[in-house]
Design an enzyme around this catalytic site. Structure first.
Site, PDB file in Angstrom:
ATOM      1  N   CYS A 160     140.392  69.351 -22.950  1.00 51.14           N
ATOM      2  CA  CYS A 160     139.296  68.625 -22.315  1.00 51.14           C
ATOM      3  C   CYS A 160     139.481  68.668 -20.797  1.00 51.14           C
ATOM      4  O   CYS A 160     140.535  68.267 -20.283  1.00 51.14           O
ATOM      5  CB  CYS A 160     139.271  67.187 -22.810  1.00 51.14           C
ATOM      6  N   GLU A 161     138.485  69.146 -20.089  1.00 48.54           N
ATOM      7  CA  GLU A 161     138.624  69.268 -18.640  1.00 48.54           C
ATOM      8  C   GLU A 161     138.529  67.922 -17.927  1.00 48.54           C
ATOM      9  O   GLU A 161     138.861  67.820 -16.746  1.00 48.54           O
ATOM     10  CB  GLU A 161     137.570  70.220 -18.081  1.00 48.54           C
ATOM     11  N   HIS A 162     138.091  66.886 -18.629  1.00 45.80           N
ATOM     12  CA  HIS A 162     137.957  65.567 -18.005  1.00 45.80           C
ATOM     13  C   HIS A 162     139.271  64.789 -17.986  1.00 45.80           C
ATOM     14  O   HIS A 162     139.536  64.038 -17.047  1.00 45.80           O
ATOM     15  CB  HIS A 162     136.893  64.741 -18.730  1.00 45.80           C
ATOM     16  N   HIS A 163     140.086  64.955 -19.035  1.00 44.43           N
ATOM     17  CA  HIS A 163     141.323  64.173 -19.141  1.00 44.43           C
ATOM     18  C   HIS A 163     142.574  65.028 -19.340  1.00 44.43           C
ATOM     19  O   HIS A 163     143.680  64.496 -19.414  1.00 44.43           O
ATOM     20  CB  HIS A 163     141.221  63.176 -20.307  1.00 44.43           C
ATOM     21  N   GLN A 201     133.112  70.724 -25.076  1.00 44.17           N
ATOM     22  CA  GLN A 201     132.719  71.382 -26.318  1.00 44.17           C
ATOM     23  C   GLN A 201     131.314  71.975 -26.233  1.00 44.17           C
ATOM     24  O   GLN A 201     131.053  73.043 -26.806  1.00 44.17           O
ATOM     25  CB  GLN A 201     132.809  70.389 -27.485  1.00 44.17           C
ATOM     26  N   HIS A 229     138.448  64.942 -30.565  1.00 47.63           N
ATOM     27  CA  HIS A 229     138.847  64.865 -29.162  1.00 47.63           C
ATOM     28  C   HIS A 229     139.889  63.766 -28.957  1.00 47.63           C
ATOM     29  O   HIS A 229     139.631  62.598 -29.226  1.00 47.63           O
ATOM     30  CB  HIS A 229     137.621  64.594 -28.289  1.00 47.63           C
ATOM     31  N   CYS A 231     140.811  62.546 -26.276  1.00 48.44           N
ATOM     32  CA  CYS A 231     140.407  61.577 -25.255  1.00 48.44           C
ATOM     33  C   CYS A 231     139.645  60.406 -25.871  1.00 48.44           C
ATOM     34  O   CYS A 231     139.522  59.346 -25.249  1.00 48.44           O
ATOM     35  CB  CYS A 231     139.564  62.248 -24.176  1.00 48.44           C
TER      36      CYS A 231
END
Length: 271
Positions: A160-163, A201, A229, A231
């Protein structure tokens, strides 16, 4: 005996010119330009500054130099860094992170952790080193068929590029051939190329579909991706049983409801 003669002196009948005065700031600028032409430049991508290196023209369009921040016509030869060259800086960053967490990076259990973590992150994101053309390896074959091809439940692991935590699941791919078919294993390799990157995704699903479309130009492509996920599991709402489903339908799969339904039936079938 000496006498003054204009801008110079006369000694024993010989006119001696006066010393030349040069502004030190001007001299510094001129020497700087000469150094730039002879020594190359300071480049974050590893340019050589060895005076004995051969000099050949380089631009940002030269293969291997696309990410260089600066070029001039006589740049010294250099090689772009490999991903392994990134390990020391990455390991240093992980070491600093451990210290920020209140840990002792020098204790036995963490002594080699920064380097291990750096190597692991490079593996998790190895898709950046791969291209569609490389993984296809010419495994595109002429075949007079127009029936649907489906490969389902392809395992998928991504970040996940956010977390920067994992998400994983499975991908099902279908396409309608247009006189060409793709080696079945190549569908799984396409998933690997785009999942082994920092992702969301929704984008991953679309990239897989567009890659298949580009590879063999079928009459239609369908991709369904199901993922869990971390996250959402390890932090935030902490819902351990939640799953995310995304789809991308191109060509006949988008335009024809019956074709789309047939594909989705294949995906949900246990046979």
């Amino acid at each position: 005996m000496s006498t003054s003669a204009g801008a110079g002196e006369v000694r024993n009948g010989v006119n001696k010119p006066s010393p030349i005065t040069i502004d030190p700031l001007v001299l510094k600028k001129k020497l700087g330009k000469m150094r730039d032409l002879s020594n190359g430049h300071s480049c974050e991508n590893g340019c050589s500054t060895d005076l004995e290196s051969p000099r050949t023209p380089r631009t940002v369009a030269t293969p291997g130099h696309e990410k260089c921040s600066f070029h001039h016509d006589l740049e010294l030869d250099h090689k772009p860094p490999t991903r392994e060259d990134l390990i020391p800086n990455m390991a240093s960053a992980y070491r600093e992170l451990l210290g920020s967490l209140g840990e002792d990076p020098d204790r036995q259990g963490l002594l080699k952790t920064p380097e291990r973590a750096a190597k692991a992150m490079l593996f998790f994101t190895k898709g950046y080193d791969q291209t569609l053309e490389e993984v296809l390896n010419d495994a595109v074959f002429d075949e007079d068929t127009d029936e649907m091809v489906v490969v389902k439940d392809i395992e998928m692991f991504s970040m996940c590029e956010h977390h920067l935590v994992p998400f994983f699941g499975k991908v099902s791919i279908g396409y309608l051939p247009n006189k060409k078919v793709l080696g079945l294993s190549k569908l799984a390799r396409i998933v690997e190329v785009y999942s082994r990157r920092l992702q969301v995704q929704e984008r991953l699903t679309k990239q897989i579909a567009e890659a298949v479309l580009k590879a063999i130009e079928p009459r239609g492509v369908a991709v369904v991706c199901e993922g869990a996920h971390m996250c959402m599991v390890m932090r935030g709402v902490q819902k351990i049983n939640s799953k995310t489903v995304t789809s991308s339908m191109l060509g006949e799969f988008r335009e024809n409801a019956k074709t789309r339904e047939e594909f989705l039936t294949f995906c949900t079938s246990n046979k």
